[in-house]
Each structure stands twice: as C-alpha cells, then as structure tokens.
Design a protein around this motif. Sequence first.
Motif, short mmCIF file in Angstrom:
data_model
loop_
_atom_site.label_atom_id
_atom_site.label_comp_id
_atom_site.label_asym_id
_atom_site.label_seq_id
_atom_site.Cartn_x
_atom_site.Cartn_y
_atom_site.Cartn_z
N SER A 62 0.94 -1.24 -0.06
CA SER A 62 0.00 0.07 -0.07
C SER A 62 0.84 1.39 -0.08
O SER A 62 1.75 1.42 1.01
CB SER A 62 -0.79 -0.17 1.23
OG SER A 62 -1.87 -1.21 1.34
N HIS A 63 0.75 2.21 -0.97
CA HIS A 63 1.71 3.28 -1.19
C HIS A 63 1.00 4.47 -0.32
O HIS A 63 -0.03 4.53 0.07
CB HIS A 63 1.98 3.90 -2.82
CG HIS A 63 0.75 4.21 -3.32
ND1 HIS A 63 0.23 5.36 -3.23
CD2 HIS A 63 0.07 3.54 -4.53
CE1 HIS A 63 -0.80 5.74 -4.19
NE2 HIS A 63 -1.00 4.60 -4.71
N GLY A 64 1.71 5.38 -0.13
CA GLY A 64 1.41 6.54 0.55
C GLY A 64 0.54 7.55 -0.28
O GLY A 64 0.00 7.41 -1.37
N TYR A 65 0.52 8.79 0.53
CA TYR A 65 -0.39 9.77 0.06
C TYR A 65 0.34 10.56 -1.12
O TYR A 65 1.58 10.76 -1.07
CB TYR A 65 -0.51 10.91 1.28
CG TYR A 65 -1.25 12.17 0.84
CD1 TYR A 65 -2.76 12.28 1.02
CD2 TYR A 65 -0.78 13.11 0.51
CE1 TYR A 65 -3.37 13.34 0.80
CE2 TYR A 65 -1.27 14.33 0.14
CZ TYR A 65 -2.72 14.60 0.35
OH TYR A 65 -3.39 15.75 0.18
N GLY A 66 -0.30 11.17 -2.03
CA GLY A 66 0.25 12.02 -3.16
C GLY A 66 0.05 11.27 -4.43
O GLY A 66 0.22 12.13 -5.53
N THR A 67 -0.43 10.26 -4.68
CA THR A 67 -0.41 9.55 -6.11
C THR A 67 -1.81 8.53 -6.07
O THR A 67 -1.98 7.95 -4.72
CB THR A 67 0.41 8.96 -6.57
OG1 THR A 67 0.07 8.62 -8.06
CG2 THR A 67 1.30 7.49 -6.10
N LEU A 68 -2.57 8.44 -6.89
CA LEU A 68 -3.66 7.54 -6.91
C LEU A 68 -3.24 6.46 -7.98
O LEU A 68 -3.94 5.41 -8.10
CB LEU A 68 -5.14 8.14 -7.34
CG LEU A 68 -5.53 9.18 -6.48
CD1 LEU A 68 -6.64 9.81 -7.26
CD2 LEU A 68 -5.59 8.59 -5.08
N ALA A 69 -1.83 6.38 -8.51
CA ALA A 69 -1.60 5.36 -9.51
C ALA A 69 -1.04 4.15 -8.64
O ALA A 69 -0.56 4.19 -7.41
CB ALA A 69 -0.66 5.93 -10.30
N PRO A 70 -1.22 2.89 -9.21
CA PRO A 70 -0.90 1.78 -8.48
C PRO A 70 0.73 1.52 -8.20
O PRO A 70 1.35 2.24 -9.18
CB PRO A 70 -1.08 0.74 -9.52
CG PRO A 70 -1.38 1.19 -10.62
CD PRO A 70 -1.49 2.38 -10.51
N GLN A 71 1.35 0.90 -7.42
CA GLN A 71 2.66 0.75 -6.85
C GLN A 71 2.70 -0.51 -6.28
O GLN A 71 1.78 -0.86 -5.44
CB GLN A 71 3.37 1.84 -6.29
CG GLN A 71 3.43 3.34 -6.76
CD GLN A 71 3.85 4.09 -5.81
OE1 GLN A 71 4.53 3.68 -4.73
NE2 GLN A 71 3.60 5.60 -6.13
N ASP A 72 3.80 -1.40 -6.26
CA ASP A 72 4.05 -2.73 -5.58
C ASP A 72 5.10 -2.86 -4.71
O ASP A 72 5.40 -3.74 -4.24
CB ASP A 72 3.77 -3.85 -6.39
CG ASP A 72 4.60 -4.01 -7.35
OD1 ASP A 72 5.61 -2.97 -7.61
OD2 ASP A 72 4.78 -5.02 -8.13
N ALA A 73 5.97 -1.40 -4.45
CA ALA A 73 7.22 -1.30 -3.69
C ALA A 73 7.59 -0.15 -3.37
O ALA A 73 6.93 0.88 -3.97
CB ALA A 73 8.19 -2.04 -4.47
N PRO A 74 7.96 0.28 -2.15
CA PRO A 74 8.45 1.51 -1.88
C PRO A 74 9.34 2.04 -2.50
O PRO A 74 9.41 3.48 -2.47
CB PRO A 74 8.86 1.35 -0.35
CG PRO A 74 9.10 -0.15 -0.44
CD PRO A 74 8.46 -0.72 -1.26
N ASP A 75 10.22 1.49 -3.34
CA ASP A 75 11.46 2.03 -4.08
C ASP A 75 12.13 0.98 -5.00
O ASP A 75 11.73 -0.44 -4.59
CB ASP A 75 12.20 2.67 -3.27
CG ASP A 75 13.33 1.68 -2.23
OD1 ASP A 75 14.21 0.94 -2.87
OD2 ASP A 75 12.77 1.55 -1.36
N ALA A 76 12.76 1.31 -5.95
CA ALA A 76 13.07 0.27 -6.88
C ALA A 76 14.09 -0.59 -6.37
O ALA A 76 14.42 -1.80 -6.70
CB ALA A 76 13.66 1.04 -8.20
N THR A 77 15.22 -0.20 -5.53
CA THR A 77 16.13 -1.00 -4.98
C THR A 77 15.54 -1.99 -4.14
O THR A 77 15.93 -3.24 -3.96
CB THR A 77 17.30 -0.15 -4.30
OG1 THR A 77 17.52 0.75 -5.14
CG2 THR A 77 18.37 -0.85 -3.53
N THR A 78 14.49 -1.49 -3.30
CA THR A 78 14.04 -2.74 -2.17
C THR A 78 13.08 -3.55 -3.01
O THR A 78 13.33 -4.69 -2.92
CB THR A 78 13.20 -1.88 -1.32
OG1 THR A 78 13.64 -0.76 -0.51
CG2 THR A 78 12.33 -2.63 -0.58
#
Length: 479
Positions: A62-78
């Motif tokens: 679950s990503h944070g506030y600021g966008t409504l687009a999907p994400q499946d990780a906090p950052d690319a390296t992680t």
Amino acid sequence: MLGASTSRARAALAATVAMAVLAVAPAAHAAGPGHYTGTTSDGGGWVADVPANWNGTLLLYSHGYGTLAPQDAPDATTEATLLGMGYAMAGSGYDPNGPLWALGSALPDQFQTLSAVERSVLPHRPRDVLALGTSMGGLISSLEDQGSNGRINGALSTCGIVAGGVRLENYQLDGEFAMNQLLAASEPIQLAGYTTPAQAVTAAGQLQALGVQAQTTAQGRARLALAMAFLNVTDWAPGMTMPSPSDYDAQEAGQYFTEFSGVPFGIIPFTVTGTQQVDEAAGGSPTWDKGVNYAAQLARSPYLGEVEALYREAGLNLGADLRELTRDANTTADPKAVRWLEQTSQATGRLQVPELDMHTIADDLVPIQMENNYRQVVDRAGSGQLLRQSWVQRQIHCNFTPSELVAGVQAIQRRVDTGHWGSLADPSSLEARANAIDAANGGTLGTPAFIAYQPGTLTGDNGPLDPFTDGSWPQWPGR
C-alpha cells in the motif's frame, strides 16, 4: 467500545468490500514469472511482479499519500532485492476519481488486487500474504491487519499514520489555531472546512508568513514553540545535529526549520493542503477544538520543558496564553464527516495477525508520537502480543534504507513462520539482519540504524466533547 451505529457501518463496509472483490473482472491467465497489470472496479489499477524463484509469499503493498496510481514497492532498490529473494509483489492504486486521502477506496482496492493476483497471476495460492505499507499506506496495512479475515498473515507498517485520521486532523488544528490566535488574532485564518484547494493554499501561505515573522522575536519563538508542541513537530531537523535535551533554543530552531523553512517551504503547506483532501474525502470537516483544554494537552507533550523555558526567556505568561486558547477555541466538526473518518481511517487496535511497525525517530511529517498512541490503542484492544515496534535513528519521513525495509519483511515473515516473536523485533536482531542483507548485496543497500527508543505522547486527542444531533457521542477506537 464502538457505538452500535459505528459497528453497523463497519459491517456494511465489510460487505461492500466483499461484493467488490467478487465483482472484479478476471485478468488474463498467464500465471508465472513476469510483470502484470489489472483494473479494479472503481477504475483504478493494480500491478504485480512475480520472480522465477517465487518463495510462496506475496507482499501486498500500500503506497502513501500523493498519487492514486498503483505501486507494488516502496522504491526500486527494495523491490529488486525482494524479488531477488523470491518474494512476489502486488499493489493497487486507489479510486482515480477520488481525493488523495484515499481511505474510502484503499481497502476494497487492495483486497480486489489480492483476489485477482491469487486467481490469475500466481501459479498457486500463496503460502503467506504479508501486508506492507508506507505512510498513509502504513495505516492501510494496519487496517488490512484488523480486517484480515484470513486474507493476510502478517503486516509491516512503515512510517505509518497509525494514530489515524481523527487525531491527525485534530492535532494539526490545535497547532494552527494556537498560531493564529496567539500571533495574529485580529487576522483570522480559515483552518478547517475547506471546500476548495485554493482555500487551503491561501491558509497555508498565511500560516507560513506568520511562522516566518514570529521567528524573529523571542516572544514569537516562544509562541511558535507552543504551537509546534501541539503539532508534534520533531526537534531534530533534516541536516541538523540532534539537539541536547536541555538546549531548548536549538530544539525550537529545529522545529522551526522542519515546519517552516525546510526545502522548499517546510511541512506546513503540505499538511494544510492535505487537510483539504481529508475534508473532501469525508464530505465535510471532521475536526474540532471547541472545549479542548489546552493546558492539559501541553502537559502531555514531550516538549513541555522547551515551551516553559522559552516562555520564561521571553517574559510571557504561559498560563494566560493556554487559558486564552481554551476560552476561544470554537471549531466544531461535521458529525457525518467524523463518522466517515472513524469508519475508514481509524484503527481499532483489534489485530488479527502479527504486525511490525517501523518509524524514524525524527519523522518530519508523521510524528513518531503516533506510535505511542497506536501502542495504547492496540493494548487496550487486547492485541498487544501481536504488535512490535521498531525505531530507526534517522531524520525525515520514511527515510529507511533498503536493508532496513528488507530486514523488516524478513522479521515479520519469520514471526509468521514460527508463531512467536522471540527477539525478532529487538533492535540488535534487526540491525544484524539488515547488516547481513547489505553485505550479501555488496554493501549497496545502506547502513542500518535500529535503536531502542520510547516515543513521547501524541497530542490531539480532543475528546468526544460535542454530542451528535441524535444525542450520541463521537466514539473512536481506544476511547
């Protein structure tokens, strides 16, 4: 305890979630390694990544506030590190037509994503599903835990707004009201009930100007310190040295930089415009300060000593200012908006599965005091044995190294596998695990900084002071 109306509302919300999961359109069956996308019933999207060496665990992000687009990780390296270790990852966006405070759609969107990925992406049902969230998403992960009902096995909440939306909005109102009342009472600023983004932008600019001007005098700095105590502002500012416990001038300087002077303009514009998004989501203003005892609020703050010292230095009467605030506070909440925020954005503390929280001790946006409040809520709900909290000695919101995040995932995975915490969440264990992960990746994942820590008390518990029109009282989890 939850009131009957709140309980019915939560049951209705659960039924809505269940119906939405059943209604989600089936994705193409292409099970196996790869990158996948799909759509949720509100028109939002989801993404998923499955490694060739899948270890049987799915991370639901679950990503944070600021966008409504999907994400499946906090950052690319992680993400790359976790995929390399065999974890599959999936995450939804939120209602693309909704406000950025997306708690009205987040849980249905996440559980729809989980259902679609389990059915049409993974080669078989996952052995474990671990919720992982960042900031607002950290709150969402905690809500997924308490609403798991067999769908989630564990949760890792990072830099989460775990004290919930009600307290978030109330402590911000308390601090902003103190600024306006004590620094420019003759120039009232709209602090709640925003109906347009422009209103919030105007208010943010006015508060910003007040803060900058106040910092030029001893009297202004003392009253800013009082307001920033209500705002729970960290005194260890980005790029600065941690102030000593008795260096009150340095503490106030750090708080001022964080709130008004950091790149580009400090935190205050972000929080005020965020309030407008919460108002939009809730369909009205869910904040109130009428009847708040500001002396009692300050007495609970970890910054009480700083405020008292700066008031003495400035020759001001702290008691008189606190009485003025208590006397003149008159903002009341929209009961329907309060109900909405309670039902969608407030943790009950009734955990169903193990949860590990991770927070930097000088979070400049989501104060670490939130974790103190959340611990109390969880303990009162009888779920304390399921919760562990970890602390990272670093500044800035969500400022974790990939090594720390991966160590957190491994710790909650191990807790699920073994059925007990043992020393898994101890700072020494997390530190050793993160160092090993970093070493295994050639020292590219960052040096960890887990420490033992005890956060102070969060202000903003403004109490169920005004009855609703039907005579009932606002009730939220933990009261």
